[in-house]
Enzyme design. Structure first.
Site, PDB file in Angstrom:
ATOM      1  N   LYS A  95       1.198   4.930   7.294  1.00 15.53           N
ATOM      2  CA  LYS A  95       0.193   4.928   6.511  1.00 15.53           C
ATOM      3  C   LYS A  95       0.883   7.168   6.741  1.00 15.53           C
ATOM      4  O   LYS A  95       1.354   7.700   7.222  1.00 15.53           O
ATOM      5  CB  LYS A  95      -0.864   5.198   6.358  1.00 15.53           C
ATOM      6  CG  LYS A  95      -1.878   4.149   6.257  1.00 15.53           C
ATOM      7  CD  LYS A  95      -1.801   3.678   4.767  1.00 15.53           C
ATOM      8  CE  LYS A  95      -2.289   1.855   4.448  1.00 15.53           C
ATOM      9  NZ  LYS A  95      -1.598   0.934   5.282  1.00 15.53           N
ATOM     10  N   SER A 131       0.902  -1.331   0.084  1.00 13.20           N
ATOM     11  CA  SER A 131      -0.037  -0.170   0.305  1.00 13.20           C
ATOM     12  C   SER A 131       1.517   1.648   0.415  1.00 13.20           C
ATOM     13  O   SER A 131      -0.027   2.643   0.093  1.00 13.20           O
ATOM     14  CB  SER A 131      -0.698   0.232   1.887  1.00 13.20           C
ATOM     15  OG  SER A 131      -0.981   0.228   1.987  1.00 13.20           O
TER      16      SER A 131
END
Length: 233
Positions: A191, A153
């Site tokens: 993230k 991701s």
């Protein structure tokens, strides 16, 4: 007030500088204090720096300067510059000269907390599974740890599956920085972290994944990305 080990390390650095004119290596500090790993020395050095007893010169591995000593130990000793370089403005004192001449290949051991999902949050970190040797030039001041990335991701940020990321411990980062976020105190993920009107957005760096939004109280920042290690097989 210094702990016994902090005081012992400070005295060792003082004596080493006084006798040899150069700072001791992390390996020498570890052996002198009978510690099993350099990660313990890293924590002691960080503690002494935070308390204002020593200073590490930026961009110089093993560059340690003593700023002060406990009152019962007298003034900071002066050292002799064994390798003068008159045209270098950093070399204005014996301690600075010693710091400037130190090796740039020094490494320290960071705790490696195993895998962190870069695609799906995983169970929060526990005790370190092992340690990883990291060049000191890859990290700055503060306390650090390492994680192994699992997932894709964050590939658009250059973070690939299997990479080892280096994280500086902190609980606040700037909007948009990449950090480790703990969700509901049980799950961790790497993230881009953004705060928006009482919410925290955890944004991936892969168009195939969606940004997740949580109430701010559900997310705790546990560090920010400062470096990355990659092995090629």
């Amino acid at each position: 007030m210094l702990t016994k080990k902090q005081r012992e390390l400070l005295l060792y650095i003082r004596d080493h500088l006084s006798h040899s004119g150069v700072s001791p290596s992390f390996d020498e500090m570890k052996d002198a204090l009978n510690l099993k790993s350099k990660s313990g020395i890293h924590r002691l050095v960080t503690a002494l720096e935070e308390r204002g007893f020593i200073r590490r010169l930026a961009h110089r591995a093993r560059a340690v300067e003593i700023l002060r000593l406990p009152e019962d130990l007298g003034p900071v000793p002066q050292t002799t510059n064994q390798n003068p370089t008159p045209d270098n403005p950093l070399l204005q004192s014996g301690v600075q000269a010693a710091n400037q001449s130190l090796s740039v290949d020094e490494t320290l051991q960071l705790p490696l907390y195993g895998k962190i999902a870069a695609g799906t949050p995983i169970e929060a970190l526990n005790d370190p599974a092992s340690y990883v040797d990291v060049p000191t030039g890859l990290i700055g001041r503060g306390d650090h740890y390492a994680l192994t990335v699992e997932g894709d991701s964050m590939i658009e940020a250059g973070i690939l599956d299997g990479d080892t990321v280096l994280i500086q411990r902190c609980d606040v980062i700037e909007n948009g920085q990449i950090g480790v976020a703990f969700v509901d105190n049980v799950e961790a993920t790497l993230k881009h972290v953004r705060r928006q009107s009482g919410k925290i957005e955890l944004e991936p760096a892969n168009a195939s994944y969606e940004t997740k939004v949580y109430d701010a109280e559900r997310v705790q920042v546990q560090g920010k990305l400062v470096g990355l290690l990659r092995q090629y097989h």
